[in-house]
Design a protein around this motif. Sequence first.
Motif, PDB file in Angstrom:
ATOM      1  N   GLN A 160       1.060  -1.040  -0.329  1.00  0.00           N
ATOM      2  CA  GLN A 160      -0.373   0.182  -0.449  1.00  0.00           C
ATOM      3  C   GLN A 160       1.022   0.815   0.189  1.00  0.00           C
ATOM      4  O   GLN A 160       0.150   2.075   0.962  1.00  0.00           O
ATOM      5  CB  GLN A 160      -0.793  -0.428   1.346  1.00  0.00           C
ATOM      6  CG  GLN A 160      -1.625  -0.997   1.401  1.00  0.00           C
ATOM      7  CD  GLN A 160      -3.096  -1.328   2.566  1.00  0.00           C
ATOM      8  OE1 GLN A 160      -2.480  -0.500   3.326  1.00  0.00           O
ATOM      9  NE2 GLN A 160      -3.825  -2.048   2.256  1.00  0.00           N
ATOM     10  N   VAL A 161       1.817   1.508  -0.714  1.00  0.00           N
ATOM     11  CA  VAL A 161       2.866   2.483  -0.895  1.00  0.00           C
ATOM     12  C   VAL A 161       2.315   3.969  -1.856  1.00  0.00           C
ATOM     13  O   VAL A 161       2.787   4.350  -1.280  1.00  0.00           O
ATOM     14  CB  VAL A 161       3.887   2.582  -1.519  1.00  0.00           C
ATOM     15  CG1 VAL A 161       4.854   0.859  -0.842  1.00  0.00           C
ATOM     16  CG2 VAL A 161       3.531   1.697  -3.230  1.00  0.00           C
ATOM     17  N   ASP A 215      -0.470   5.229  -1.113  1.00  0.00           N
ATOM     18  CA  ASP A 215      -1.115   6.373   0.310  1.00  0.00           C
ATOM     19  C   ASP A 215      -0.455   6.752   0.602  1.00  0.00           C
ATOM     20  O   ASP A 215      -0.107   7.961   1.406  1.00  0.00           O
ATOM     21  CB  ASP A 215      -1.782   4.918   1.528  1.00  0.00           C
ATOM     22  CG  ASP A 215      -2.966   4.001   1.225  1.00  0.00           C
ATOM     23  OD1 ASP A 215      -3.023   4.697   0.161  1.00  0.00           O
ATOM     24  OD2 ASP A 215      -3.169   3.474   1.062  1.00  0.00           O
ATOM     25  N   ASP A 216       0.750   5.818   1.537  1.00  0.00           N
ATOM     26  CA  ASP A 216       2.079   7.153   1.762  1.00  0.00           C
ATOM     27  C   ASP A 216       2.778   7.711   1.010  1.00  0.00           C
ATOM     28  O   ASP A 216       3.327   9.092   1.687  1.00  0.00           O
ATOM     29  CB  ASP A 216       3.468   5.869   2.502  1.00  0.00           C
ATOM     30  CG  ASP A 216       2.574   4.996   3.489  1.00  0.00           C
ATOM     31  OD1 ASP A 216       2.267   5.199   4.502  1.00  0.00           O
ATOM     32  OD2 ASP A 216       2.967   3.991   3.416  1.00  0.00           O
ATOM     33  N   GLU A 232       1.450   9.510  -1.055  1.00  0.00           N
ATOM     34  CA  GLU A 232       0.398  10.215  -2.205  1.00  0.00           C
ATOM     35  C   GLU A 232      -0.097  10.495  -4.034  1.00  0.00           C
ATOM     36  O   GLU A 232       0.580  11.006  -3.958  1.00  0.00           O
ATOM     37  CB  GLU A 232      -0.223  11.639  -1.035  1.00  0.00           C
ATOM     38  CG  GLU A 232       0.237  11.641   0.164  1.00  0.00           C
ATOM     39  CD  GLU A 232      -0.254  13.048   1.029  1.00  0.00           C
ATOM     40  OE1 GLU A 232      -0.520  13.432   0.770  1.00  0.00           O
ATOM     41  OE2 GLU A 232       0.891  13.326   1.125  1.00  0.00           O
ATOM     42  N   PRO A 282      11.352   7.826   6.469  1.00  0.00           N
ATOM     43  CA  PRO A 282      10.481   8.044   5.715  1.00  0.00           C
ATOM     44  C   PRO A 282       9.202   9.431   6.116  1.00  0.00           C
ATOM     45  O   PRO A 282       8.693   9.827   4.966  1.00  0.00           O
ATOM     46  CB  PRO A 282       9.301   6.968   6.335  1.00  0.00           C
ATOM     47  CG  PRO A 282      10.137   5.466   7.298  1.00  0.00           C
ATOM     48  CD  PRO A 282      11.376   6.952   7.480  1.00  0.00           C
ATOM     49  N   ARG A 308       9.310   5.110   1.404  1.00  0.00           N
ATOM     50  CA  ARG A 308       8.142   4.882   1.622  1.00  0.00           C
ATOM     51  C   ARG A 308       7.462   4.005   0.333  1.00  0.00           C
ATOM     52  O   ARG A 308       6.884   3.131   0.433  1.00  0.00           O
ATOM     53  CB  ARG A 308       7.595   6.459   1.720  1.00  0.00           C
ATOM     54  CG  ARG A 308       7.721   6.936   2.249  1.00  0.00           C
ATOM     55  CD  ARG A 308       6.640   8.042   2.697  1.00  0.00           C
ATOM     56  NE  ARG A 308       7.138   9.382   3.011  1.00  0.00           N
ATOM     57  CZ  ARG A 308       6.432  10.399   2.656  1.00  0.00           C
ATOM     58  NH1 ARG A 308       5.787  10.674   2.706  1.00  0.00           N
ATOM     59  NH2 ARG A 308       7.382  11.228   3.208  1.00  0.00           N
ATOM     60  N   PRO A 329       9.865  -0.072   1.260  1.00  0.00           N
ATOM     61  CA  PRO A 329       9.617  -0.634   2.749  1.00  0.00           C
ATOM     62  C   PRO A 329      10.623  -2.394   2.866  1.00  0.00           C
ATOM     63  O   PRO A 329      10.777  -3.083   1.383  1.00  0.00           O
ATOM     64  CB  PRO A 329       8.103  -0.766   2.488  1.00  0.00           C
ATOM     65  CG  PRO A 329       7.627  -1.300   1.502  1.00  0.00           C
ATOM     66  CD  PRO A 329       8.306  -0.630   0.408  1.00  0.00           C
TER      67      PRO A 329
END
Length: 227
Positions: free
Chosen positions: A41-42, A44-45, A47, A179, A186, A189
């Motif tokens: 789910q990178v 979301d981190d 954006e 991060p 990000r 990971p």
Amino acid sequence: MQKIFGLVAAMAMIVVMLITSFEIAIYSDYGWYQKEYEKYQVLDDLEMEMQDVMDVTEEMMAYLRGDRKNLEVKTVIAGEEGMFFNEREKLHMEDVQGLFLGGIQIRRVAFVIFAAAVLLILFQKGNLREILPQMYGWAVGLFLGVAAVFGGLVAIDFNKYFVLFHEIFFNNDLWLLDPATDLLIRMLPEGFFFDMVIRIGVIFIGSLLILWGAGALWRRGRAKKKS
């Protein structure tokens, strides 16, 4: 002496296959990267949109291969256009590029050693069909034993050996990314690197066993001709 040269040839070929396994794992399928980004789910981190992340990935990999001069990569982050890599990340990736290109050079040297060892066996009138499969089998057994121990250690505490790897191969602390300020960590990971190690291992061990099987068949063919 022929068996020693055979063992040298086998070890050199295994080095070639190891580095090639890295190359295949890293460059052969960018769809794998997308699956990893979704898994962790990178987006979301970061954006960012998936297409933008994939574009950054391809530019980064081109840089690591020496096909791009720098990491001045523009993209869209949180709806605004900006540079993806900051100065610390660029310096770290310069070090990583050195490892990538150094590995390619080592592969070339290993292939030359393999060819030289084979020529020396032929010069001594040795039987390649007998010597190479036998010595390769011994070398594979040794490598698989080492790989089993290494794999077990990594599985128990990946973070420990991930840090140890960086301490061995980098002479600075640029790999210690934050991060809060560094997008690269990000996007990639620790779990991503664990999965990449597994991917490389599967390709490498698979290629070792395929070549071992081919060598066994080649050697068996000689035995049948004798009988």
